[in-house]
Design a protein around this motif. Structure first.
Motif, short mmCIF file in Angstrom:
data_model
loop_
_atom_site.label_atom_id
_atom_site.label_comp_id
_atom_site.label_asym_id
_atom_site.label_seq_id
_atom_site.Cartn_x
_atom_site.Cartn_y
_atom_site.Cartn_z
N MET A 178 0.82 -1.21 0.00
CA MET A 178 0.00 0.00 0.00
C MET A 178 0.86 1.26 0.00
O MET A 178 0.58 2.23 -0.73
CB MET A 178 -0.95 -0.03 1.21
CG MET A 178 -2.06 -1.06 1.09
SD MET A 178 -3.29 -0.95 2.40
CE MET A 178 -2.34 -1.59 3.79
N ALA A 179 1.93 1.26 0.80
CA ALA A 179 2.80 2.43 0.83
C ALA A 179 3.53 2.61 -0.50
O ALA A 179 3.67 3.74 -0.99
CB ALA A 179 3.82 2.29 1.97
N ILE A 208 -4.27 2.44 -15.50
CA ILE A 208 -4.84 3.01 -14.28
C ILE A 208 -5.81 4.13 -14.61
O ILE A 208 -6.89 4.24 -14.01
CB ILE A 208 -3.71 3.51 -13.36
CG1 ILE A 208 -2.84 2.31 -12.92
CG2 ILE A 208 -4.27 4.24 -12.15
CD1 ILE A 208 -1.66 2.69 -12.07
N GLU A 209 -5.46 4.97 -15.59
CA GLU A 209 -6.34 6.08 -15.95
C GLU A 209 -7.65 5.58 -16.55
O GLU A 209 -8.72 6.14 -16.29
CB GLU A 209 -5.63 7.00 -16.94
CG GLU A 209 -4.48 7.78 -16.33
CD GLU A 209 -4.92 8.66 -15.17
OE1 GLU A 209 -6.07 9.18 -15.23
OE2 GLU A 209 -4.15 8.83 -14.22
N GLN A 239 -9.86 0.24 -5.32
CA GLN A 239 -10.28 -0.77 -6.30
C GLN A 239 -9.22 -0.97 -7.37
O GLN A 239 -8.96 -2.09 -7.80
CB GLN A 239 -11.61 -0.36 -6.93
CG GLN A 239 -12.80 -0.46 -5.99
CD GLN A 239 -14.08 0.07 -6.62
OE1 GLN A 239 -14.04 1.00 -7.42
NE2 GLN A 239 -15.21 -0.52 -6.25
N ILE A 240 -8.61 0.12 -7.81
CA ILE A 240 -7.53 0.01 -8.80
C ILE A 240 -6.36 -0.78 -8.22
O ILE A 240 -5.79 -1.65 -8.88
CB ILE A 240 -7.07 1.42 -9.24
CG1 ILE A 240 -8.19 2.12 -10.00
CG2 ILE A 240 -5.82 1.33 -10.10
CD1 ILE A 240 -7.89 3.57 -10.32
N PHE A 241 -6.03 -0.48 -6.97
CA PHE A 241 -4.92 -1.16 -6.31
C PHE A 241 -5.21 -2.65 -6.14
O PHE A 241 -4.35 -3.50 -6.42
CB PHE A 241 -4.67 -0.50 -4.96
CG PHE A 241 -3.68 -1.23 -4.10
CD1 PHE A 241 -2.33 -1.23 -4.40
CD2 PHE A 241 -4.10 -1.91 -2.95
CE1 PHE A 241 -1.41 -1.90 -3.60
CE2 PHE A 241 -3.20 -2.58 -2.15
CZ PHE A 241 -1.86 -2.57 -2.48
N LEU A 279 -2.38 -5.16 -7.97
CA LEU A 279 -1.91 -6.38 -7.30
C LEU A 279 -1.86 -7.59 -8.23
O LEU A 279 -0.86 -8.32 -8.23
CB LEU A 279 -2.78 -6.67 -6.08
CG LEU A 279 -2.65 -5.70 -4.90
CD1 LEU A 279 -3.51 -6.17 -3.73
CD2 LEU A 279 -1.20 -5.54 -4.47
N PRO A 280 -2.89 -7.84 -9.06
CA PRO A 280 -2.78 -8.99 -9.98
C PRO A 280 -1.64 -8.86 -10.98
O PRO A 280 -1.06 -9.88 -11.39
CB PRO A 280 -4.15 -8.99 -10.70
CG PRO A 280 -5.07 -8.33 -9.74
CD PRO A 280 -4.26 -7.27 -9.07
N LEU A 281 -1.29 -7.64 -11.38
CA LEU A 281 -0.20 -7.45 -12.31
C LEU A 281 1.17 -7.53 -11.64
O LEU A 281 2.19 -7.55 -12.34
CB LEU A 281 -0.33 -6.08 -13.00
CG LEU A 281 -1.52 -5.91 -13.96
CD1 LEU A 281 -1.58 -4.48 -14.48
CD2 LEU A 281 -1.42 -6.89 -15.12
N SER A 282 1.19 -7.58 -10.33
CA SER A 282 2.45 -7.52 -9.59
C SER A 282 2.72 -8.80 -8.80
O SER A 282 3.43 -8.76 -7.79
CB SER A 282 2.44 -6.31 -8.64
OG SER A 282 2.11 -5.13 -9.32
#
Length: 306
Positions: free
Chosen positions: A105-106, A180-181, A192-194, A199-202
């Motif tokens: 998150m940070a 993201i945009e 929701q974006i995070f 997260l799924p992309l990371s």
């Protein structure tokens, strides 16, 4: 002609290695592998050797001569080692989950330009690479918060690693801003974006950072030595340091086992010590193969970009 020209222009490190070079690399890798595996082989073999084999070898066993799992039964049957093992597992699981969540998150917040206090917070994170808090200020802080003799003192002071945060931030910055945009245009909130996109992309980076945190929590003993006065709360690594490396008497399933003889179950002390060492190594050995395929991708991409 063009093929020959392109081949001759290739850098030295990109050329096909010669036969002596291949043999030299194979020999070097073999020697390094043996140097790593041979001590592990001795530790594992000694932990499962019988009392007669250990007595004949005069300590550590190199050649197999009778097997016995009494040392593992002695360690896992009860006593301080089993409790310390449970403590270490709990601290590692809870600490890794907390650290990974907070760091992710940070890192996501610091990867978005224009976020609240973006530059001051990023500067505060980066300056920790140069200046550490020190033992005494850290102890005073833990004492002031009332965390002494609690498991929270083993987790909260190490909850965020600046290195892991910077690597994960760089990985998040490599995600295309258009993705993201577009989600924001569709009405998705930052959380929701995070959660649904970032997260799924990371997964690769998160797997590697999670491994870093898990290994750090599992191997840590200094915080426990500093903050825990109650020996019943000690994690496995501190028990390993106190009872195995320093040779102090250790309580097992059958009673107290000292460094000079056998426990009540006639299990050699050397075998019990090696069994504890094996138990300390098993979690990392089991986890790493599942993370290894993400390791290079997660670290290199996060370190190069951003």
């Amino acid at each position: 002609m063009s093929t020959v020209t392109q081949t001759s222009l290739r850098p030295v490190w990109d050329e096909e290695p010669s036969l002596p070079g291949k043999i030299g690399k194979a020999l070097a890798l073999t020697l390094v592998t043996l140097a790593v595996l041979f001590p592990l082989y001795i530790v594992v073999l000694t932990s499962i050797s019988s009392a007669e084999a250990i007595n004949e070898a005069g300590g550590l066993v190199i050649v197999p001569n009778g097997f016995s799992f009494d040392a593992y039964a002695e360690v896992l049957g009860g006593g301080v080692v089993l409790k310390a093992l449970m403590v270490s597992i709990g601290i590692t699981v809870v600490g890794t989950a907390l650290s990974l969540s907070v760091t992710a998150m940070a890192a996501y917040g610091l990867s978005r330009p224009g976020s609240l206090l973006h530059r001051p917070l990023l500067f505060a994170v980066l300056i920790t690479f140069l200046f550490g808090p020190g033992i005494i200020p850290s102890y005073i802080m833990v004492y002031s918060l009332g965390l002494l003799d609690s498991y929270a003192s083993l987790i909260l002071p190490a909850a965020i690693s600046a290195f892991n945060l910077v690597v994960l931030r760089a990985f998040f910055m490599a995600i295309p801003g258009e993705v993201i945009e577009s989600a924001r245009i569709e009405g998705a909130s930052d959380f929701q974006i995070f959660r649904k996109i970032v997260l799924p992309l990371s997964k690769a980076a998160l797997a590697v950072i999670g491994l870093f945190y898990a290994v750090a929590y599992w191997n840590a003993f200094f915080n426990a030595l500093l903050y825990l006065n109650d020996s019943s709360r000690w994690p496995l690594q501190l028990v390993l340091r106190t009872y195995i490396l320093q040779g102090q008497p250790m309580q097992t399933a059958s009673g107290v086992m000292d460094a000079s003889g056998l426990g009540l179950a006639a299990v050699p002390v050397t075998s019990v010590r090696m069994a504890v060492l094996v138990l300390a190594m098993i979690p990392v050995v089991l986890i790493y193969p599942f993370i290894q395929r993400h390791f290079i991708k997660g670290v290199i991409i996060g370190a190069v970009k951003g």
